[in-house]
Design an enzyme around this catalytic site. Structure first.
Site, PDB file in Angstrom:
ATOM      1  N   SER A 269       0.823  -1.210   0.000  1.00 27.00           N
ATOM      2  CA  SER A 269       0.000   0.000   0.000  1.00 27.00           C
ATOM      3  C   SER A 269       0.859   1.262   0.000  1.00 27.00           C
ATOM      4  CB  SER A 269      -0.942   0.001   1.214  1.00 27.00           C
ATOM      5  OG  SER A 269      -0.209  -0.046   2.431  1.00 27.00           O
TER       6      SER A 269
ATOM      7  N   LYS B 258       9.457   1.453   8.895  1.00 32.93           N
ATOM      8  CA  LYS B 258       9.475   1.910  10.284  1.00 32.93           C
ATOM      9  C   LYS B 258       9.661   0.698  11.191  1.00 32.93           C
ATOM     10  CE  LYS B 258       6.415   5.841   9.329  1.00 32.93           C
ATOM     11  NZ  LYS B 258       5.094   6.467   9.600  1.00 32.93           N
TER      12      LYS B 258
ATOM     13  N   GLY C 181       6.585   9.987   9.607  1.00 40.76           N
ATOM     14  CA  GLY C 181       5.560  10.919  10.054  1.00 40.76           C
ATOM     15  C   GLY C 181       4.172  10.334   9.874  1.00 40.76           C
TER      16      GLY C 181
ATOM     17  N   SER D  30       1.334   9.361   8.112  1.00 44.44           N
ATOM     18  CA  SER D  30       1.131   9.298   6.653  1.00 44.44           C
ATOM     19  C   SER D  30       0.565   7.950   6.224  1.00 44.44           C
ATOM     20  CB  SER D  30       2.465   9.547   5.937  1.00 44.44           C
ATOM     21  OG  SER D  30       3.491   8.727   6.486  1.00 44.44           O
TER      22      SER D  30
ATOM     23  N   LYS E 192       6.660   3.882  17.997  1.00 46.89           N
ATOM     24  CA  LYS E 192       5.247   4.248  18.168  1.00 46.89           C
ATOM     25  C   LYS E 192       4.329   3.110  17.756  1.00 46.89           C
ATOM     26  CE  LYS E 192       4.637   4.872  13.617  1.00 46.89           C
ATOM     27  NZ  LYS E 192       3.665   4.204  12.717  1.00 46.89           N
TER      28      LYS E 192
ATOM     29  N   ASP F  57       3.108  11.139  14.549  1.00 47.17           N
ATOM     30  CA  ASP F  57       2.903   9.772  14.068  1.00 47.17           C
ATOM     31  C   ASP F  57       2.281   8.899  15.153  1.00 47.17           C
ATOM     32  OD1 ASP F  57       2.962   7.839  12.132  1.00 47.17           O
ATOM     33  OD2 ASP F  57       5.126   7.542  12.147  1.00 47.17           O
TER      34      ASP F  57
ATOM     35  N   THR G 262      -1.239   6.925  14.518  1.00 47.78           N
ATOM     36  CA  THR G 262      -1.220   5.463  14.475  1.00 47.78           C
ATOM     37  C   THR G 262      -2.037   4.846  15.597  1.00 47.78           C
ATOM     38  OG1 THR G 262       1.011   5.624  13.552  1.00 47.78           O
ATOM     39  CG2 THR G 262       0.305   3.469  14.290  1.00 47.78           C
TER      40      THR G 262
ATOM     41  N   ARG H   1      -2.735  -0.675  11.080  1.00 45.95           N
ATOM     42  CA  ARG H   1      -2.685  -2.135  11.202  1.00 45.95           C
ATOM     43  C   ARG H   1      -2.231  -2.544  12.597  1.00 45.95           C
ATOM     44  NH1 ARG H   1      -0.840  -1.193   5.906  1.00 45.95           N
ATOM     45  NH2 ARG H   1       1.358  -1.275   6.482  1.00 45.95           N
TER      46      ARG H   1
ATOM     47  N   VAL I 263       1.593  -6.086   6.530  1.00 41.36           N
ATOM     48  CA  VAL I 263       2.399  -6.343   7.726  1.00 41.36           C
ATOM     49  C   VAL I 263       2.122  -5.299   8.799  1.00 41.36           C
ATOM     50  CG1 VAL I 263       4.760  -6.474   8.619  1.00 41.36           C
ATOM     51  CG2 VAL I 263       4.213  -7.449   6.370  1.00 41.36           C
TER      52      VAL I 263
END
Length: 336
Positions: free
Chosen positions: A12, A107, A138, A140, A193, A246, A250, A257, A281
């Site tokens: 994605s 990340k 960041g 996103s 994070k 972030d 998140t 996810r 993932v």
């Protein structure tokens, strides 16, 4: 000037970034390792399970041949999961010999080595130079970037000129990029994070509310900052886009996810069955292993990370973990 850019990974985020860079008038090749996914994307120019409703621009070249995809590239973008970065680097070493410019989007922290992604790329790729490695991070989500929802991120590199170069490469009408030289802080904020996001999902799965989420995010940021400062990061970085920005996104977003994994765990599902049902993932699961090991190695207090680790990998009941967090000895509110 238009650049030739290779995006490694057609998940994605890879699709969203490829389209974004194409909209900035660059020439894009996107590499996909999985043969079945490559054939589906080639035939349909979209993937309903990865990024529903988004079409890959016709001008973007798709390839499952890494040698071909990387040939002549000005920039190589890593949009693969963090734990796959090493194997992709080793594959690249077979035919990329000259100096190359790299941008990391993953990340995470590698399990075992505990290397951040820029460290991993620099130590594995023979064609890399530290000053030509950057990480973009960041708040996103690909689902929103791909639909031109206004987004701001930060790019970090030890080389300021290179950070500025990547900043110009990615910036557009709906995608604003700031720059930083605190590569340690930006990478750790983006990685750690995700562990807190799993914790946030767990509290939601348990049925708790806004008070719990507010406390969790605040204290989660405290332990991320402690680890970052221990490893040489600027504490102010964690007040920025790759830190609190972030983290908030998140931990509360329907697109996350990692939050999704935590919520299902809070409702009583087992980790193995959750992961087997997911197409994409959740980086926080593997990063939790690394973060727990980092906390032990560097003697940094990370109580939320520790309890998430015990829930994920030692089958500790989620409610017991929360009780243990709430029952810790009383202390002054500090960030170190």
């Amino acid at each position: 000037m238009p650049e030739k850019i290779t995006v490694l990974g057609a998940g994605s985020w890879g699709i969203a970034i490829a389209n974004l860079l194409h909209a900035n008038d660059h020439r894009i090749t996107m590499w996909e390792f999985n043969r079945a996914d490559f054939e589906y994307l080639s035939a349909n120019r979209t993937h309903p399970q990865k990024l529903p409703g988004i079409r890959i621009a016709d001008e973007i070249t798709l390839s499952d041949d890494l040698r071909y995809a990387a040939d002549g590239a000005d920039f190589i973008i890593f949009a693969v999961p963090a734990q796959k970065v090493r194997s992709v680097c080793e594959f690249l070493n077979e035919f990329v010999k000259g100096a190359m410019k790299y941008v990391n989007l993953a990340k995470g922290v590698e399990i075992g080595s505990l290397l951040r992604m820029s460290e991993l790329i620099n130590s594995t790729l023979v064609s890399s130079r530290q000053e030509h490695i950057a990480t973009l991070s960041g708040p996103s989500h690909a689902e929103e970037v791909s639909r031109n929802i206004p987004t701001s991120v930060v790019v970090a590199s030890t080389g300021l000129r290179y950070a500025e170069e990547v900043q110009r490469l990615f910036s557009g009408r709906f995608f604003r990029v700031y720059r930083s030289t605190d590569l340690v802080g930006v990478e750790l904020g983006g990685a750690l994070k995700n562990v807190i996001a799993i914790a946030s999902g767990i509290t939601q799965g348990l049925g708790f509310g806004d008070n719990t989420t507010g406390a969790l995010l605040t204290r989660g940021l405290a332990e991320i900052t402690r680890m970052g400062v221990k490893l040489g990061a600027d504490p102010l970085t964690f007040a920025g886009l790759s830190g609190i920005g972030d983290l908030i996104t998140t931990c509360v977003s329907k697109h996350s996810r990692n939050r999704h994994v935590g919520e299902r765990i809070g409702k009583g599902e087992k980790l193995a069955e959750i992961l087997s049902s997911m197409v994409m993932v959740a980086e926080g699961v593997d990063t939790c292993r690394s973060a727990y090991a980092m906390a032990e190695k560097h003697d940094v207090e990370m109580p939320i990370t520790t309890e998430v680790f015990k829930i994920l990998f030692e089958d500790k009941p989620a409610f017991d973990a929360l009780s243990d967090l709430m029952g810790r000895s009383l202390k002054e509110e500090v960030w170190n």
